[in-house]
Structures are given as structure tokens and as C-alpha cells.
Design an enzyme around this catalytic site. Structure first.
Site, PDB file in Angstrom:
ATOM      1  N   HIS A   3       3.987  -9.934   3.247  1.00 40.59           N
ATOM      2  CA  HIS A   3       3.020 -10.899   3.802  1.00 40.59           C
ATOM      3  C   HIS A   3       2.229 -11.649   2.745  1.00 40.59           C
ATOM      4  CE1 HIS A   3      -1.010  -8.785   3.578  1.00 40.59           C
ATOM      5  NE2 HIS A   3      -0.216  -7.759   3.355  1.00 40.59           N
TER       6      HIS A   3
ATOM      7  N   SER B  85       5.105  -6.884  -1.450  1.00 44.57           N
ATOM      8  CA  SER B  85       4.598  -7.011  -0.084  1.00 44.57           C
ATOM      9  C   SER B  85       5.132  -8.294   0.543  1.00 44.57           C
ATOM     10  CB  SER B  85       3.069  -7.050  -0.123  1.00 44.57           C
ATOM     11  OG  SER B  85       2.561  -7.198   1.172  1.00 44.57           O
TER      12      SER B  85
ATOM     13  N   THR C  69       0.850  -1.201   0.000  1.00 41.44           N
ATOM     14  CA  THR C  69       0.000   0.000   0.000  1.00 41.44           C
ATOM     15  C   THR C  69       0.882   1.245   0.000  1.00 41.44           C
ATOM     16  OG1 THR C  69      -1.820  -1.088   1.141  1.00 41.44           O
ATOM     17  CG2 THR C  69      -1.684   1.308   1.383  1.00 41.44           C
TER      18      THR C  69
ATOM     19  N   GLN D  30       0.860  -9.381  -5.520  1.00 42.30           N
ATOM     20  CA  GLN D  30       0.376 -10.766  -5.570  1.00 42.30           C
ATOM     21  C   GLN D  30       1.387 -11.747  -6.147  1.00 42.30           C
ATOM     22  OE1 GLN D  30      -2.349 -12.240  -4.358  1.00 42.30           O
ATOM     23  NE2 GLN D  30      -3.074 -10.351  -3.437  1.00 42.30           N
TER      24      GLN D  30
ATOM     25  N   CYS E   6      -9.084  -5.748   1.691  1.00 39.47           N
ATOM     26  CA  CYS E   6      -8.990  -4.306   1.918  1.00 39.47           C
ATOM     27  C   CYS E   6     -10.298  -3.581   1.670  1.00 39.47           C
ATOM     28  CB  CYS E   6      -7.918  -3.699   1.014  1.00 39.47           C
ATOM     29  SG  CYS E   6      -6.320  -4.419   1.325  1.00 39.47           S
TER      30      CYS E   6
ATOM     31  N   ASN F 175      -5.568  -9.194  -7.608  1.00 38.90           N
ATOM     32  CA  ASN F 175      -5.724  -9.857  -6.309  1.00 38.90           C
ATOM     33  C   ASN F 175      -7.042 -10.596  -6.163  1.00 38.90           C
ATOM     34  OD1 ASN F 175      -6.097  -6.892  -6.400  1.00 38.90           O
ATOM     35  ND2 ASN F 175      -7.218  -7.248  -4.519  1.00 38.90           N
TER      36      ASN F 175
HETATM   37  N1  PMP Z   1      -1.742  -4.419  -4.165  1.00 39.94           N
HETATM   38  C1  PMP Z   1      -2.309  -5.614  -4.313  1.00 39.94           C
HETATM   39  C2  PMP Z   1      -2.535  -6.143  -5.689  1.00 39.94           C
HETATM   40  C3  PMP Z   1      -2.666  -6.372  -3.194  1.00 39.94           C
HETATM   41  O1  PMP Z   1      -3.227  -7.567  -3.350  1.00 39.94           O
HETATM   42  C4  PMP Z   1      -2.421  -5.835  -1.910  1.00 39.94           C
HETATM   43  C5  PMP Z   1      -2.811  -6.614  -0.653  1.00 39.94           C
HETATM   44  N2  PMP Z   1      -4.185  -6.814  -0.531  1.00 39.94           N
HETATM   45  C6  PMP Z   1      -1.827  -4.581  -1.800  1.00 39.94           C
HETATM   46  C7  PMP Z   1      -1.496  -3.903  -2.959  1.00 39.94           C
HETATM   47  C8  PMP Z   1      -1.528  -3.967  -0.467  1.00 39.94           C
HETATM   48  O2  PMP Z   1      -0.481  -4.656   0.149  1.00 39.94           O
HETATM   49  P1  PMP Z   1      -0.129  -4.453   1.693  1.00 39.94           P
HETATM   50  O3  PMP Z   1      -1.081  -5.313   2.440  1.00 39.94           O
HETATM   51  O4  PMP Z   1       1.292  -4.919   1.797  1.00 39.94           O
HETATM   52  O5  PMP Z   1      -0.265  -3.018   2.013  1.00 39.94           O
END
Ligand code: PMP
Length: 384
Positions: free
Chosen positions: A205, A203, A71, A183, A331, A151
Site C-alpha cells: 500500500h 509493503s 509490519t 517507503q 502508526c 517514513n
Molecule cells: N516500515 C516503514 C518504514 C513504514 O513506513 C511502514 C508504514 N507506515 C511500515 C514499516 C509498516 O508497513 P505496513 O503498513 O505494510 O505494515
């Protein structure tokens, strides 16, 4: 209970937990403290992790800017270009309507500040057409921001062709290219490693590392990185691009996750494909009404399935003690509305409401997927 929501967050690898625990237990200190051993030791850990992340992405260590996750990396890539775009009369940005909210909402902020954003629409197969992008590029286009895999659907966007297209433009017309690879980083390694773009968001996680850490890879193509500026004010950590105390343990864990991803990539991919085959075969033989959303190439870790006439909420409630799957992105799931990704692909709101995302990865094998199907299918049948 089986966890099949890897696209929201992957389970942390025990080897990563071991690294993090060791850092928390044995390495107090701030990596920016140069005056004592504790700080210097933390700096060594951070720089080692930076090398591990850069090796995974085939980037140089100095191209890795640690952030709190994808993010923030997306925000830095987009909002970080605000001053450059304003000063150089480049206030047009191209993206797609199916990006993650961290891209769409960062762009919404720039729109309110006078930028213009073109939103490319996916076709029914889930991908953005390259001709559409070609038509949208203008003299004042500052940035193209397109995700690698979506995602919600796992559909892979034609990022290599997008790189080729941008490469073929005359220099004065070349926009910067940002790819949100949250992803796919650590999962579809080879494609990302050779991508000729300016910035990539990653990311931890989503690749078996800890939550709360990620990176923006800012490639110094021909020694010229995208001219981003910090979006937070503070110290000069991370080349001045990301102020704030550097979280040694999270970064150490992220580094270990990157090291493991590089080592296990082939095995993880083959295993995920076998799990996907079990799932696809099980669905096709189940005698239920379903459709897979998006027919283009997909990463073999995520699928979006519509079970006709079965509300995703009802399905998830019926199966809540047996399996964890999702509808839409975590999200956006506080306020359940039919997925904007699926409706952009042409699904009706009802079809989108009947759709769920199933996602898997390291730690899930064919037997577990078969067990999941054995639970899922009777539930779908009872609701159809
Ligand atoms: N971009 C995509 C395509 C995602 O799938 C996600 C996670 N849902 C994010 C951005 C945000 O990642 P983070 O949880 O590390 O902020």
C-alpha cells in the site's frame, strides 16, 4: 481537497482495482487447494504475482514470502531469528533509533527475552554514520536492521555502504542484514535491486497496491538464506514461514502494483522530482520562516518541513478542508507526542511539534502542488 500523505498510504491504482475486482468476482477458491480447478487457478494467480514482485526487486520468486504488510515482514525478519540467535550465542542486534515502530517494538520484545540491542543515532542530516555502525559490530552480532528511507523525513540511509561494510567482514563476524524498504520499494527501484542484503521488507500500500499485503524478500545468497523461522503457528503456506490462507486477490493486486511500478518507475520518479522542485521553489519564495528537516539525500516523494512557531496540529486543523498532510507516522499518531525521529536528529520538542510531513507520488502533478502552496502559505503566514 488534495491528498499529500502518500507516505502513510498511496491511493490504489485503478488498474490494480480492476485486477482485484476480477479475482474477487471470478476466482473463488484457496490457492492451497490442489484438488480442483478453482484452487489451481488461484495458485496460478499467486505465482504470477510472486514473479511480478520478484521482478521488481530483482529477486527469485522463491525468495518472496507474502505477509500482511511490512509490519509483519519486519517482525518475521527480526523475531524469526530468535531461535537461531539463541542457539548460536548471537544475541546482539544493531538498529537505529529512527526505525519504524514495527522494528523498534519487535526488537524491544527480543530485549525482554535477553537479547542486547544497540541503537545507532542519526546525525542532524538524518543519516546513520557508517563508522558508528562499524564500531558497534561484535562477534555476537546476529543482525543489522536499517531502513532504506525514513517514513517521516524521506531521508535515504547509506544502505549500499552498509552492505559493503558487512561484505568486507570475515565470515564468522558477518551479521545478517535486513532492510526495511516499505517507503522505497516500487519507487527507488534501481538501488534496491542491486542491494546485497539478506532480507528486505516491502509493503503493497506504499506502491499503489492494496492495504493488508506485503512481503519479506529472503535472499538466498550463495544458496543460504537467513535462518528465520515462522513467528505464527499454522499450516505450511509460504514455505512454512507464513501460515494462513493465502489472500489471492490482495496478492494479485500487489503483483499488478509491482508490474506497474517496474514499468512506470522512470516516469514516476521524474514526475515526483518536478513536483518536489515546485514545492521547494514555492517555499523559498513564500517569505515565511521554515526549515527542511534533514539535509542528506532524500527520496523525491517525501519532505519534512518545520514552519517556525506554527504548531503542526494548528496548521492541519486550519487546512483540514483543503489538504491532507501529517505530523509523524500514521502508526504512532493516536497519541501525539513530538516525533522521536525528529528529536533523535537533534530538533527540540518545540521544533518537532512545528514540523509536518508532506508526501506525494503518482497522480500528483506540479499544478496540484502549486495549488496546495497557494492554500498552505497564507495559512502559515496567518499563524506565524
Ligand atoms: N516500515 C516503514 C518504514 C513504514 O513506513 C511502514 C508504514 N507506515 C511500515 C514499516 C509498516 O508497513 P505496513 O503498513 O505494510 O505494515
Amino acid at each position: 481537497m488534495i491528498y499529500l500523505d502518500y507516505a502513510a498510504s498511496t491511493p490504489i491504482d485503478p488498474r490494480v482495482v480492476a485486477v482485484i475486482t476480477d479475482i474477487y468476482e471470478n476466482h473463488p477458491g484457496n490457492p492451497s487447494s490442489r484438488t480442483h480447478k478453482y484452487g489451481v487457478d488461484c495458485r496460478v494467480i499467486v505465482e504470477n504475482a510472486r514473479s511480478q514482485v520478484s521482478a521488481l526487486m530483482q529477486a527469485y520468486p522463491y525468495e518472496v514470502i507474502f505477509t500482511s504488510g511490512a509490519t509483519e515482514a519486519n517482525n518475521l525478519a527480526i523475531r524469526g531469528l530468535f531461535d537461531f540467535g539463541s542457539k548460536n550465542d548471537k544475541r546482539h542486534i544493531i538498529t537505529s533509533s529512527i526505525e519504524h515502530k514495527s522494528v523498534l517494538n519487535a526488537l524491544g520484545y527480543l530485549e525482554r527475552a535477553g537479547f542486547e540491542v544497540s541503537y545507532l543515532q542519526p546525525s542532524e542530516n538524518g543519516t546513520i554514520g557508517i563508522e558508528q555502525l562499524e564500531r558497534a559490530i561484535r562477534e555476537d552480532t546476529l543482525l543489522v536492521s536499517i531502513m532504506h528511507a525514513n517514513n517521516e523525513t524521506g531521508i535515504i540511509q547509506p544502505v549500499e555502504e552498509i552492505c559493503d561494510l558487512i561484505d568486507s567482514l570475515p565470515d564468522q563476524k558477518k551479521p545478517y542484514l535486513h532492510v526495511d524498504a516499505a517507503q522505497t520499494a516500487g519507487k527507488i527501484c534501481k538501488e534496491l535491486q542491486k542491494l546485497r542484503c539478506d532480507m528486505i521488507s516491502v509493503s503493497s500500500h506504499k506502491m499503489y497496491g492494496p492495504q493488508g499485503i506485503g512481503a519479506l524478500i529472503v535472499k538466498q545468497n550463495d544458496f543460504q538464506g537467513a535462518p528465520i523461522e515462522a513467528i505464527l503457528f499454522g499450516g505450511d503456506q509460504e514455505q512454512g514461514l507464513r501460515p494462513g490462507t493465502i489472500p489471492t486477490a490482495l496478492i494479485g493486486g500487489f503483483g499488478e502494483a509491482a508490474r506497474l511500478a517496474l514499468e512506470l518507475q522512470e516516469r514516476d520518479l521524474e514526475c515526483a522530482k518536478a513536483v518536489e522542485r515546485t514545492l521547494l521553489q514555492g517555499l523559498s519564495e513564500a517569505g515565511i520562516n521554515y526549515a527542511i528537516n534533514g539535509s542528506a539525500e532524500r527520496m523525491p516523494f517525501t519532505i519534512n518541513v518545520m514552519f517556525t512557531g506554527v504548531s503542526s496540529e494548528a496548521l492541519m486543523i486550519a487546512g483540514r478542508n483543503e489538504f491532507a498532510i501529517s505530523n509523524g507516522s500514521a502508526c504512532t499518531s493516536n497519541s501525539y507526542k513530538p516525533s522521536y525521529v525528529l528529536t533523535a536528529m537533534g530538533l527540540t520538542p518545540e521544533e518537532a511539534t512545528d514540523s509536518v510531513r508532506i508526501s506525494w507520488g503518482r497522480g500528483i502533478d506540479e499544478t496540484q502542488m502549486q495549488n496546495f502552496l497557494n492554500t498552505l502559505i497564507p495559512i502559515v503566514k496567518s499563524l506565524q
